[in-house]
Design an enzyme around this catalytic site. Structure first.
Site, short mmCIF file in Angstrom:
data_model
loop_
_atom_site.label_atom_id
_atom_site.label_comp_id
_atom_site.label_asym_id
_atom_site.label_seq_id
_atom_site.Cartn_x
_atom_site.Cartn_y
_atom_site.Cartn_z
N LEU A 39 0.84 -1.20 0.00
CA LEU A 39 0.00 0.00 0.00
C LEU A 39 0.87 1.26 0.00
CD1 LEU A 39 -2.53 -1.23 2.75
CD2 LEU A 39 -2.89 -1.18 0.27
N CYS A 43 4.00 7.59 -3.86
CA CYS A 43 4.74 8.30 -2.80
C CYS A 43 5.60 7.33 -1.99
CB CYS A 43 3.73 9.02 -1.90
SG CYS A 43 4.46 9.71 -0.43
N GLY A 181 14.80 17.54 -17.71
CA GLY A 181 13.77 18.15 -16.88
C GLY A 181 14.34 18.57 -15.54
N ASP A 312 -3.47 12.62 -8.28
CA ASP A 312 -2.74 12.90 -9.53
C ASP A 312 -3.57 12.67 -10.78
OD1 ASP A 312 -0.56 13.45 -7.96
OD2 ASP A 312 0.77 11.96 -8.88
N HIS A 450 15.99 31.74 18.85
CA HIS A 450 17.41 31.91 18.48
C HIS A 450 18.24 30.83 19.17
CE1 HIS A 450 21.19 33.88 17.55
NE2 HIS A 450 21.54 33.70 18.82
#
Ligand SMILES: Cc1cc2nc3c(=O)[nH]c(=O)nc-3n(C[C@H](O)[C@H](O)[C@H](O)COP(=O)(O)OP(=O)(O)OC[C@H]3O[C@@H](n4cnc5c(N)ncnc54)[C@H](O)[C@@H]3O)c2cc1C
Length: 471
Positions: A39, A43, A181, A312, A450
């Site tokens: 699964l 990605c 690319g 996508d 900081h």
């Protein structure tokens, strides 16, 4: 009798698996059909996770290569990269995460149907390969994702001329690598293999690297790449590539119209990805398509009732849809909430963070300076270089800057663009700033700890108001 579900999701990528989990959390009976043996989709298997794992190796190697500077004595001579161990560690990370999704499916009582799905009529999904069966579904969510796309005239043979799917598995560091690319995928692999020792050349058709980023970011990346020995051929078109026994011969036409020949061990084609819909039966069901993508509205409804699509594979609202894992997941949550009768709202695609994990990293959100001007804003900008910061010097990561683009009239932050250390993490503050319609003044008044890299954001805000403190 076919098994019956409230929601059947096709594809278990970052869109599909997140949609499934959210729908289940909201009380729906859910099945996910996934044809891969694990699964997580692109990605987890070929994309975000394995590439970033390799980039972490590249970063570790960079520290070791500078061992003198760091005061680390290496008793056994010059360091070398061990690709077997690199892949073993990367694969362990991938497996751990994909198993994690299996665990989440069990926890949320989601059925994983192992096989390839096709739309078999209204409310019916047929699993045609693997665990063959017919599923009844009150709602169907298509999340079939994308796959690498080639370039006309350049044949991908998956050995010498490869895509990112093969690049992630290269067992040896190529002596020379040409990358077509300079989007996120191209420049990330450039960073990985240059650090591992390859001779790297990038060919980019447009006049600058990472062309969707702010121009200043592109210029900084090109400068940093040049220093690292990565050659950038921008404004250049690869016209031909032929694999030979020993490598690849490439022809490319430069901005002056002249053709030059290049040779390399490997040519990586990283020119984008196209939708995965072959064999799905979307057109046969009457789903409206746009250049192969599934057309959806802003709540991911296709033209056919009770069929949604996310990730996508979609085209939305006539605008370029970002092919990103976090976008697909956000869409998965919206679609699940709509199907569960919740108050689902369209996403704001202007607030999608864009992260590129090359070295130096890039993080950005919102309008570039050029886009803001084009939209008619009277723009003011403020930039601050990381190199001034104590934290950056300690890390030995002094390249890059944070740039804020703001509207002069109302002081609203319109975009934040950064290149440099931890930019892919720092961008989170900028995303929230845009979401809350923050002014530059509010960033100035926000106390940044900081010593941290985040001080560059506060200082860039000061710079946008006329003066950074430490410059
Ligand atoms: C090299 C690389 C690096 C990347 N890095 C990043 C990054 O760092 N950050 C980021 O945000 N994005 C990154 N991406 C993009 C990201 O991976 C995708 O945007 C994301 O995976 C899209 O998710 P999706 O669910 O839409 O589709 P996918 O992840 O492609 O999943 C679709 C799934 O559907 C399955 N499927 C397809 N058809 C069928 C069928 N008929 N039946 C059953 N199953 C089917 C596929 O097997 C697949 O598992 C990267 C991509 C690549 C290639």
């Amino acid at each position: 009798m076919p098994a019956s579900y409230d929601v059947v999701v096709i594809g278990a990528g970052t869109g599909g698996y997140v949609a499934a989990i959210r729908a289940s959390q909201l009380g729906k009976k859910v099945a996910v059909v996934e044809k891969q043996t694990s699964l997580g989709g692109t990605c987890l298997i070929w994309g975000c996770i394995p590439t970033k794992a390799l980039l972490e190796h590249a970063h570790a190697f960079k520290i070791v290569l500078n061992s003198d500077e760091w005061g680390i004595a290496l008793p056994y001579g010059a360091p070398a990269i061990d690709m077997r161990q690199v892949h073993a560690r990367k694969d362990r990370i991938v497996t751990g995460l994909t198993k994690g999704i299996e665990f989440l499916f069990k926890k949320n009582k989601i059925d994983w149907i192992k096989g390839t799905a096709t739309l078999a009529g209204r409310g019916r999904v047929e699993v045609v390969e693997g665990e063959k069966q017919v599923l009844e579904a009150a709602e169907i969510v298509i999340a079939t994702g994308s796959s690498p796309r080639g370039v006309p005239g350049i044949e991908i043979d998956h050995t010498r001329v490869i895509t990112s799917d093969e690049a992630i598995h290269l067992q040896e560091v190529p002596k020379s690598l040409v990358i077509l690319g300079s989007g996120a995928v191209g420049v990330e692999f450039a960073s990985i293999f240059r650090r591992f020792g390859s001779d790297v050349t990038i060919i980019e058709l447009l006049p600058r690297l990472v062309p969707i980023e702010d121009e200043a970011v592109s210029a900084e990346l090109e400068k940093a790449f040049k220093k690292q020995g990565i050659r950038s051929l921008t404004g250049t078109k690869a016209t031909k590539a032929s694999a030979t026994g020993a490598g690849v011969e490439i022809e490319a036409q430069g901005p002056d119209g002249k053709t030059q020949k290049l040779t390399a061990d490997i040519l990586l084609v990283a020119t984008g990805r196209g939708p995965v819909t072959t064999g799905l039966g979307a057109e046969a069901l009457g789903i409206a398509m746009e250049k192969g993508y599934i057309k959806v509205d802003t709540l991911y409804r296709t033209s056919v009732p009770n069929v949604s699509a996310i990730g996508d594979v979609i085209a939305i609202d006539g605008r370029a849809h970002p092919q990103l894992a976090h976008v697909s997941s956000a869409e998965g949550i919206v679609v699940a909430e709509r199907l569960a009768g919740r108050d689902a709202r369209p996403l704001n695609y202007d607030h999608v963070p864009s992260c590129t994990y090359c070295d130096p990293e890039i993080g950005s959100v919102g309008l570039t300076e050029a886009a803001a001007k084009q939209q008619g804003y009277e723009v003011r900008t403020g930039s601050f270089p990381f190199g001034v910061l104590g934290r950056a010097r300690m890390a030995g990561e002094t390249e890059g800057f944070v740039k804020i683009v703001a509207d002069k009239k109302y002081d609203e932050v319109l975009g934040v663009h950064m290149i440099g250390p931890r930019s892919t993490e720092l961008v989170a503050e900028a995303v929230l700033a845009l979401r809350l319609e923050c002014t530059v003044e509010e960033l100035v008044k926000t106390i940044h700890a900081h010593p941290t890299f985040s001080e560059a954001i506060g200082e860039a805000a000061h710079a946008a108001h006329g003066a950074a403190i430490h410059m």
